[in-house]
Write an enzyme that holds these catalytic residues in place. Structure first.
Site, short mmCIF file in Angstrom:
data_model
loop_
_atom_site.label_atom_id
_atom_site.label_comp_id
_atom_site.label_asym_id
_atom_site.label_seq_id
_atom_site.Cartn_x
_atom_site.Cartn_y
_atom_site.Cartn_z
N TRP A 1 42.88 38.34 38.97
CA TRP A 1 42.51 37.48 38.22
C TRP A 1 41.68 36.48 39.06
O TRP A 1 40.45 36.02 38.78
CB TRP A 1 43.33 36.70 37.21
CG TRP A 1 44.07 37.66 36.60
CD1 TRP A 1 45.49 37.90 36.53
CD2 TRP A 1 43.53 38.81 35.53
NE1 TRP A 1 45.99 38.82 35.65
CE2 TRP A 1 44.75 39.46 35.23
CE3 TRP A 1 42.34 39.26 35.38
CZ2 TRP A 1 44.43 40.35 34.29
CZ3 TRP A 1 42.09 40.10 34.43
CH2 TRP A 1 43.27 40.66 33.86
N ASP A 2 42.16 36.29 40.42
CA ASP A 2 41.54 35.39 41.28
C ASP A 2 40.32 36.16 41.63
O ASP A 2 39.29 35.33 41.89
CB ASP A 2 42.28 35.07 42.62
CG ASP A 2 43.16 34.03 42.53
OD1 ASP A 2 42.98 33.16 42.07
OD2 ASP A 2 44.11 34.24 42.98
N CYS A 3 40.43 37.47 41.96
CA CYS A 3 38.95 38.19 42.52
C CYS A 3 37.96 38.10 41.31
O CYS A 3 36.66 38.11 41.60
CB CYS A 3 39.50 39.67 42.72
SG CYS A 3 40.18 39.78 44.11
#
Length: 412
Positions: free
Chosen positions: A163-165
Protein backbone atom coordinates in the site's frame (compact mmCIF):
# COMPACT_ATOMS: atom_id res chain seq x y z
CA UNK A 1 19.42 14.51 -22.97
CA UNK A 2 17.53 15.71 -19.94
CA UNK A 3 14.72 13.89 -18.16
CA UNK A 4 11.10 14.33 -19.14
CA UNK A 5 10.42 16.42 -16.00
CA UNK A 6 13.51 18.59 -16.42
CA UNK A 7 12.96 22.04 -14.90
CA UNK A 8 10.31 20.95 -12.39
CA UNK A 9 11.21 21.59 -8.75
CA UNK A 10 9.51 19.55 -6.02
CA UNK A 11 10.00 20.02 -2.28
CA UNK A 12 9.62 16.97 -0.09
CA UNK A 13 9.09 16.65 3.64
CA UNK A 14 8.67 12.98 4.38
CA UNK A 15 9.41 9.76 6.19
CA UNK A 16 8.79 6.04 5.71
CA UNK A 17 8.07 4.72 2.18
CA UNK A 18 5.26 6.32 0.19
CA UNK A 19 6.29 9.99 -0.08
CA UNK A 20 10.05 9.31 -0.29
CA UNK A 21 9.20 6.88 -3.11
CA UNK A 22 7.15 9.57 -4.83
CA UNK A 23 9.98 12.08 -4.61
CA UNK A 24 12.50 9.53 -5.88
CA UNK A 25 10.23 8.65 -8.81
CA UNK A 26 9.97 12.31 -9.79
CA UNK A 27 13.73 12.83 -9.38
CA UNK A 28 14.48 9.88 -11.63
CA UNK A 29 12.31 11.45 -14.32
CA UNK A 30 14.36 14.63 -14.17
CA UNK A 31 12.69 16.79 -11.52
CA UNK A 32 14.82 18.72 -9.03
CA UNK A 33 13.60 17.16 -5.78
CA UNK A 34 14.73 18.82 -2.56
CA UNK A 35 14.01 17.15 0.76
CA UNK A 36 14.60 18.73 4.12
CA UNK A 37 15.44 16.98 7.36
CA UNK A 38 16.56 17.99 10.82
CA UNK A 39 20.34 18.58 11.11
CA UNK A 40 20.64 15.44 13.23
CA UNK A 41 18.65 13.46 10.69
CA UNK A 42 14.97 12.67 10.38
CA UNK A 43 13.14 9.41 10.97
CA UNK A 44 14.58 7.76 7.86
CA UNK A 45 18.21 8.69 8.31
CA UNK A 46 19.07 5.47 10.18
CA UNK A 47 16.19 3.31 8.96
CA UNK A 48 16.90 -0.36 8.36
CA UNK A 49 18.33 -2.09 6.45
CA UNK A 50 21.63 -0.62 7.55
CA UNK A 51 25.28 -1.45 7.01
CA UNK A 52 27.32 -2.99 9.82
CA UNK A 53 28.46 0.51 10.73
CA UNK A 54 24.87 1.77 10.93
CA UNK A 55 24.49 3.69 7.65
CA UNK A 56 21.03 3.35 6.16
CA UNK A 57 20.64 1.45 2.91
CA UNK A 58 16.99 2.46 3.02
CA UNK A 59 18.07 6.13 2.87
CA UNK A 60 20.27 5.32 -0.12
CA UNK A 61 17.44 3.54 -1.88
CA UNK A 62 14.63 6.04 -1.35
CA UNK A 63 16.52 9.29 -1.88
CA UNK A 64 18.42 8.65 -5.09
CA UNK A 65 18.97 11.77 -7.16
CA UNK A 66 17.52 14.22 -4.63
CA UNK A 67 19.09 17.24 -2.95
CA UNK A 68 19.24 17.35 0.84
CA UNK A 69 18.80 20.36 3.12
CA UNK A 70 19.47 20.02 6.84
CA UNK A 71 17.26 22.56 8.59
CA UNK A 72 16.02 22.77 12.15
CA UNK A 73 12.30 23.25 11.50
CA UNK A 74 11.65 23.04 15.23
CA UNK A 75 12.79 26.66 15.40
CA UNK A 76 10.70 29.58 14.10
CA UNK A 77 13.50 30.70 11.77
CA UNK A 78 13.98 27.18 10.42
CA UNK A 79 10.25 26.89 9.68
CA UNK A 80 10.26 30.26 7.97
CA UNK A 81 13.12 29.26 5.69
CA UNK A 82 11.42 25.95 4.88
CA UNK A 83 8.30 27.88 3.85
CA UNK A 84 10.42 30.12 1.62
CA UNK A 85 11.88 27.05 -0.09
CA UNK A 86 8.45 25.43 -0.56
CA UNK A 87 6.89 28.62 -1.89
CA UNK A 88 9.84 29.91 -3.92
CA UNK A 89 8.86 31.69 -7.15
CA UNK A 90 8.94 30.16 -10.62
CA UNK A 91 6.35 28.51 -12.83
CA UNK A 92 7.99 25.11 -12.37
CA UNK A 93 8.31 25.53 -8.58
CA UNK A 94 5.71 25.71 -5.82
CA UNK A 95 5.23 21.93 -5.77
CA UNK A 96 5.20 20.22 -2.37
CA UNK A 97 4.69 16.61 -1.28
CA UNK A 98 4.55 15.51 2.34
CA UNK A 99 3.24 13.03 4.86
CA UNK A 100 4.46 15.24 7.72
CA UNK A 101 2.22 18.27 7.22
CA UNK A 102 1.97 20.23 10.46
CA UNK A 103 -0.92 22.60 11.06
CA UNK A 104 0.27 26.17 11.36
CA UNK A 105 3.35 26.03 9.16
CA UNK A 106 3.12 23.35 6.44
CA UNK A 107 -0.64 23.11 6.05
CA UNK A 108 -2.07 24.23 2.72
CA UNK A 109 -3.83 27.34 4.02
CA UNK A 110 -0.68 28.67 5.65
CA UNK A 111 1.50 28.01 2.62
CA UNK A 112 -0.94 29.46 0.09
CA UNK A 113 -0.83 32.75 1.99
CA UNK A 114 2.73 32.89 0.65
CA UNK A 115 2.05 31.34 -2.75
CA UNK A 116 -1.62 31.12 -3.84
CA UNK A 117 -0.89 28.78 -6.77
CA UNK A 118 0.90 26.19 -4.64
CA UNK A 119 0.30 22.56 -5.63
CA UNK A 120 0.53 20.31 -2.60
CA UNK A 121 -0.07 16.61 -2.01
CA UNK A 122 -0.60 15.48 1.59
CA UNK A 123 -0.59 11.81 2.50
CA UNK A 124 -2.25 11.00 5.82
CA UNK A 125 -2.89 7.77 7.71
CA UNK A 126 -6.66 7.50 7.54
CA UNK A 127 -9.56 9.87 6.92
CA UNK A 128 -10.18 10.29 10.66
CA UNK A 129 -6.72 11.76 11.17
CA UNK A 130 -5.28 8.69 12.86
CA UNK A 131 -1.76 7.49 12.06
CA UNK A 132 -1.42 4.42 9.87
CA UNK A 133 1.34 2.50 8.12
CA UNK A 134 1.23 -0.36 5.67
CA UNK A 135 1.58 -2.89 8.47
CA UNK A 136 -1.57 -1.61 10.20
CA UNK A 137 -3.65 -0.96 7.09
CA UNK A 138 -3.09 -4.43 5.64
CA UNK A 139 -4.40 -6.32 8.71
CA UNK A 140 -7.33 -3.91 9.09
CA UNK A 141 -8.61 -4.67 5.59
CA UNK A 142 -8.33 -8.45 5.74
CA UNK A 143 -5.43 -9.45 3.50
CA UNK A 144 -3.39 -11.37 6.11
CA UNK A 145 -6.44 -13.52 6.90
CA UNK A 146 -6.52 -14.65 3.26
CA UNK A 147 -2.75 -15.20 3.03
CA UNK A 148 -0.93 -18.35 4.05
CA UNK A 149 -1.16 -22.14 3.79
CA UNK A 150 -4.54 -23.63 3.00
CA UNK A 151 -6.33 -24.71 6.17
CA UNK A 152 -4.23 -22.58 8.50
CA UNK A 153 -5.80 -20.05 10.85
CA UNK A 154 -2.91 -17.71 11.63
CA UNK A 155 -2.73 -14.39 9.72
CA UNK A 156 0.28 -13.84 7.47
CA UNK A 157 1.44 -10.25 7.02
CA UNK A 158 3.19 -9.51 3.73
CA UNK A 159 6.84 -8.45 3.76
CA UNK A 160 6.24 -6.06 0.83
CA UNK A 161 4.67 -2.71 1.91
CA UNK A 162 2.31 -2.82 -1.07
CA UNK A 163 0.00 0.00 0.00
CA UNK A 164 2.95 2.30 0.60
CA UNK A 165 4.25 1.51 -2.87
CA UNK A 166 0.83 2.12 -4.45
CA UNK A 167 0.22 5.29 -2.44
CA UNK A 168 3.65 6.63 -3.38
CA UNK A 169 2.82 6.41 -7.04
CA UNK A 170 -0.60 7.93 -6.35
CA UNK A 171 1.21 10.91 -4.80
CA UNK A 172 3.08 11.31 -8.10
CA UNK A 173 -0.19 11.09 -10.06
CA UNK A 174 -1.89 13.58 -7.77
CA UNK A 175 0.94 16.09 -8.03
CA UNK A 176 1.10 15.91 -11.83
CA UNK A 177 -2.70 16.26 -12.04
CA UNK A 178 -2.58 19.30 -9.75
CA UNK A 179 0.21 20.87 -11.78
CA UNK A 180 -1.77 20.33 -14.99
CA UNK A 181 -4.68 22.24 -13.44
CA UNK A 182 -2.31 25.06 -12.52
CA UNK A 183 -0.86 25.19 -16.03
CA UNK A 184 -4.32 25.35 -17.60
CA UNK A 185 -6.16 27.52 -15.09
CA UNK A 186 -3.50 29.21 -12.98
CA UNK A 187 -4.96 27.73 -9.82
CA UNK A 188 -3.23 26.05 -6.92
CA UNK A 189 -4.46 22.73 -5.62
CA UNK A 190 -4.37 20.68 -2.43
CA UNK A 191 -4.52 16.94 -3.02
CA UNK A 192 -5.48 15.03 0.11
CA UNK A 193 -4.85 11.27 0.13
CA UNK A 194 -4.84 8.70 2.90
CA UNK A 195 -2.92 5.45 2.98
CA UNK A 196 -5.93 3.49 4.14
CA UNK A 197 -8.12 4.91 1.36
CA UNK A 198 -5.51 3.90 -1.21
CA UNK A 199 -5.75 0.34 0.10
CA UNK A 200 -9.53 0.39 0.61
CA UNK A 201 -10.09 1.54 -2.95
CA UNK A 202 -7.99 -1.33 -4.25
CA UNK A 203 -10.01 -3.75 -2.12
CA UNK A 204 -13.02 -2.69 -4.15
CA UNK A 205 -11.17 -2.35 -7.47
CA UNK A 206 -10.07 -5.98 -7.29
CA UNK A 207 -13.66 -7.15 -6.77
CA UNK A 208 -13.06 -8.38 -3.23
CA UNK A 209 -15.73 -6.16 -1.64
CA UNK A 210 -18.21 -7.26 -4.27
CA UNK A 211 -17.33 -10.89 -3.63
CA UNK A 212 -18.21 -10.47 0.05
CA UNK A 213 -21.37 -8.44 -0.48
CA UNK A 214 -22.82 -10.12 -3.57
CA UNK A 215 -21.64 -13.70 -3.12
CA UNK A 216 -21.33 -13.81 0.66
CA UNK A 217 -17.80 -15.19 0.36
CA UNK A 218 -15.06 -14.31 2.84
CA UNK A 219 -12.04 -15.51 0.91
CA UNK A 220 -10.15 -18.34 2.58
CA UNK A 221 -6.44 -19.09 2.52
CA UNK A 222 -5.34 -20.98 -0.58
CA UNK A 223 -1.58 -21.20 -0.15
CA UNK A 224 0.31 -20.26 -3.29
CA UNK A 225 -2.58 -20.93 -5.66
CA UNK A 226 -3.56 -18.17 -8.09
CA UNK A 227 -7.09 -17.14 -7.13
CA UNK A 228 -9.70 -17.50 -9.88
CA UNK A 229 -7.54 -19.33 -12.42
CA UNK A 230 -4.74 -21.89 -12.28
CA UNK A 231 -1.40 -21.14 -10.72
CA UNK A 232 0.45 -23.49 -8.41
CA UNK A 233 3.84 -24.16 -6.91
CA UNK A 234 5.59 -27.51 -7.44
CA UNK A 235 8.65 -29.15 -5.90
CA UNK A 236 11.11 -30.66 -8.36
CA UNK A 237 13.30 -33.74 -7.94
CA UNK A 238 16.27 -31.58 -6.96
CA UNK A 239 14.28 -29.75 -4.27
CA UNK A 240 13.83 -26.59 -6.33
CA UNK A 241 10.39 -25.02 -6.11
CA UNK A 242 8.74 -23.44 -9.13
CA UNK A 243 5.59 -21.42 -9.70
CA UNK A 244 3.58 -22.21 -12.82
CA UNK A 245 0.77 -20.01 -14.14
CA UNK A 246 -2.07 -20.86 -16.53
CA UNK A 247 -4.20 -17.75 -16.43
CA UNK A 248 -4.99 -17.47 -20.15
CA UNK A 249 -5.97 -20.17 -22.69
CA UNK A 250 -2.54 -19.88 -24.34
CA UNK A 251 -0.72 -20.25 -21.02
CA UNK A 252 -2.86 -23.31 -20.24
CA UNK A 253 -2.19 -24.89 -23.65
CA UNK A 254 1.56 -24.25 -23.45
CA UNK A 255 1.78 -25.82 -20.00
CA UNK A 256 -0.09 -28.96 -21.08
CA UNK A 257 1.93 -29.27 -24.30
CA UNK A 258 5.28 -29.15 -22.54
CA UNK A 259 4.28 -31.49 -19.71
CA UNK A 260 2.55 -33.91 -22.08
CA UNK A 261 -0.68 -33.83 -20.10
CA UNK A 262 -3.10 -32.60 -22.77
CA UNK A 263 -4.89 -35.94 -23.08
CA UNK A 264 -4.97 -36.45 -19.31
CA UNK A 265 -6.57 -33.03 -18.78
CA UNK A 266 -9.14 -33.74 -21.49
CA UNK A 267 -10.12 -36.95 -19.72
CA UNK A 268 -10.25 -35.12 -16.38
CA UNK A 269 -12.53 -32.45 -17.84
CA UNK A 270 -14.81 -35.11 -19.32
CA UNK A 271 -14.99 -36.98 -16.04
CA UNK A 272 -15.84 -33.78 -14.16
CA UNK A 273 -18.22 -32.59 -16.85
CA UNK A 274 -16.47 -29.22 -17.18
CA UNK A 275 -14.38 -27.29 -19.70
CA UNK A 276 -10.94 -26.82 -18.18
CA UNK A 277 -10.25 -24.28 -20.90
CA UNK A 278 -12.24 -21.87 -18.71
CA UNK A 279 -10.09 -20.22 -16.07
CA UNK A 280 -12.81 -20.35 -13.42
CA UNK A 281 -13.14 -24.10 -13.89
CA UNK A 282 -9.39 -24.49 -13.55
CA UNK A 283 -9.64 -22.67 -10.22
CA UNK A 284 -12.54 -24.78 -8.99
CA UNK A 285 -10.80 -28.02 -9.88
CA UNK A 286 -7.24 -26.94 -9.10
CA UNK A 287 -6.64 -29.84 -6.69
CA UNK A 288 -7.38 -32.46 -9.38
CA UNK A 289 -5.23 -30.60 -11.91
CA UNK A 290 -2.35 -30.41 -9.45
CA UNK A 291 -2.54 -34.16 -8.80
CA UNK A 292 -1.93 -34.76 -12.50
CA UNK A 293 0.90 -32.25 -12.83
CA UNK A 294 2.78 -32.84 -9.56
CA UNK A 295 4.36 -36.20 -10.55
CA UNK A 296 5.79 -34.63 -13.72
CA UNK A 297 7.69 -32.02 -11.69
CA UNK A 298 8.65 -34.47 -8.92
CA UNK A 299 10.38 -36.69 -11.51
CA UNK A 300 12.52 -33.89 -13.01
CA UNK A 301 15.27 -31.53 -11.98
CA UNK A 302 14.86 -27.86 -12.75
CA UNK A 303 17.58 -28.07 -15.38
CA UNK A 304 15.64 -30.77 -17.21
CA UNK A 305 12.86 -28.42 -18.28
CA UNK A 306 13.80 -24.79 -17.61
CA UNK A 307 15.02 -24.00 -21.14
CA UNK A 308 12.08 -25.79 -22.75
CA UNK A 309 9.60 -23.90 -20.56
CA UNK A 310 11.13 -20.63 -21.74
CA UNK A 311 11.22 -21.50 -25.43
CA UNK A 312 7.68 -22.93 -25.34
CA UNK A 313 6.10 -19.84 -23.77
CA UNK A 314 5.22 -21.34 -20.39
CA UNK A 315 4.61 -18.68 -17.74
CA UNK A 316 6.66 -19.75 -14.75
CA UNK A 317 9.34 -18.80 -12.26
CA UNK A 318 11.71 -20.28 -9.72
CA UNK A 319 11.27 -19.44 -6.04
CA UNK A 320 14.38 -17.64 -4.81
CA UNK A 321 15.59 -15.77 -1.77
CA UNK A 322 16.71 -12.16 -2.25
CA UNK A 323 20.34 -13.31 -2.28
CA UNK A 324 19.63 -16.10 -4.77
CA UNK A 325 17.79 -13.67 -7.04
CA UNK A 326 20.79 -11.33 -7.02
CA UNK A 327 23.11 -14.21 -7.87
CA UNK A 328 20.99 -15.90 -10.52
CA UNK A 329 18.64 -13.45 -12.23
CA UNK A 330 20.13 -11.53 -15.17
CA UNK A 331 17.44 -8.87 -14.68
CA UNK A 332 19.21 -7.97 -11.43
CA UNK A 333 22.49 -7.13 -13.15
CA UNK A 334 23.89 -4.25 -15.15
CA UNK A 335 22.69 -6.10 -18.27
CA UNK A 336 19.32 -4.60 -17.41
CA UNK A 337 19.44 -0.92 -18.45
CA UNK A 338 17.62 0.23 -15.31
CA UNK A 339 20.61 -0.85 -13.20
CA UNK A 340 24.15 0.42 -12.79
CA UNK A 341 26.95 0.07 -10.25
CA UNK A 342 26.83 3.29 -8.20
CA UNK A 343 29.20 4.67 -5.58
CA UNK A 344 27.17 5.68 -2.52
CA UNK A 345 29.17 8.01 -0.30
CA UNK A 346 28.10 6.45 3.01
CA UNK A 347 27.60 2.80 2.11
CA UNK A 348 29.85 1.84 -0.79
CA UNK A 349 29.48 0.64 -4.37
CA UNK A 350 26.66 -1.67 -5.36
CA UNK A 351 23.99 -2.36 -7.98
CA UNK A 352 21.43 0.44 -7.98
CA UNK A 353 18.21 0.91 -9.96
CA UNK A 354 17.30 4.01 -11.90
CA UNK A 355 13.88 4.69 -13.34
CA UNK A 356 11.99 1.74 -14.83
CA UNK A 357 10.38 4.18 -17.32
CA UNK A 358 11.69 4.52 -20.84
CA UNK A 359 10.46 7.65 -22.63
CA UNK A 360 10.89 7.93 -26.37
CA UNK A 361 13.13 10.85 -27.25
CA UNK A 362 14.78 10.91 -23.81
CA UNK A 363 17.89 8.99 -22.87
CA UNK A 364 17.53 6.80 -19.82
CA UNK A 365 19.51 8.58 -17.12
CA UNK A 366 21.97 6.57 -15.05
CA UNK A 367 20.93 6.19 -11.40
CA UNK A 368 22.39 8.81 -9.09
CA UNK A 369 23.27 8.22 -5.44
CA UNK A 370 21.27 9.60 -2.57
CA UNK A 371 22.76 12.71 -0.98
CA UNK A 372 24.45 12.80 2.36
CA UNK A 373 22.30 14.50 4.97
CA UNK A 374 22.57 18.25 4.41
CA UNK A 375 24.83 17.89 1.40
CA UNK A 376 23.06 20.67 -0.52
CA UNK A 377 22.03 22.99 2.33
CA UNK A 378 24.20 25.94 1.32
CA UNK A 379 23.35 25.88 -2.38
CA UNK A 380 19.61 25.53 -1.77
CA UNK A 381 19.53 28.31 0.83
CA UNK A 382 21.38 30.55 -1.62
CA UNK A 383 19.76 29.61 -4.94
CA UNK A 384 16.20 28.73 -3.87
CA UNK A 385 15.61 30.68 -0.65
CA UNK A 386 17.73 33.58 -1.93
CA UNK A 387 19.70 34.06 1.30
CA UNK A 388 23.02 35.97 1.29
CA UNK A 389 26.20 34.13 2.26
CA UNK A 390 26.52 35.97 5.57
CA UNK A 391 23.00 34.99 6.60
CA UNK A 392 23.65 31.35 5.67
CA UNK A 393 26.85 31.36 7.72
CA UNK A 394 25.00 32.68 10.78
CA UNK A 395 22.28 30.06 10.38
CA UNK A 396 24.95 27.37 10.44
CA UNK A 397 26.73 28.95 13.40
CA UNK A 398 23.40 28.99 15.26
CA UNK A 399 22.68 25.33 14.41
CA UNK A 400 19.55 26.18 12.43
CA UNK A 401 21.11 24.83 9.25
CA UNK A 402 23.85 22.28 8.68
CA UNK A 403 26.13 21.49 5.75
CA UNK A 404 28.08 18.28 5.20
CA UNK A 405 31.61 19.10 4.01
CA UNK A 406 31.99 18.53 0.30
CA UNK A 407 34.76 15.94 0.79
CA UNK A 408 32.97 14.11 3.59
CA UNK A 409 32.71 10.33 2.99
CA UNK A 410 31.26 8.10 5.66
CA UNK A 411 31.66 4.71 3.98
CA UNK A 412 32.14 1.81 6.33
Amino acid sequence: MSGILDGMRVIESSAFVAVPLAGMTLAQMGADVIRFDLPQGGMDHRRWPVTRSGHSLFWDGMNKGKRSVALDVKTPRGREIAQEIICAPGEDAGLFITNLAAKGWTDFDTLTARRPDLCMVSLRGDRHGRPAVDYTVNPALGFPMATGPEGSAEPVAHVLPAWDCIAGNMVVSGLLAAERTRLRKGQGQHVDLTLKDAAAAMLGNLGILGEVVVNGIDRAKTGNALYGAYGQDFICADGQRVMVIALTPRQWKNLLDVTGTTAKMARLGARLGVDLGQEGQRWTHRAEITKLLAPWFAARNLSDFAERFDTSGVTWSVFRSFAQALREDADLTAENPIFAEVDHPATGRYLTPGTPFSFRGFDRASPRPAPLLGQHTEEVLADVAGLPGGVIARLMDDGIAAQVPGDCRLAS
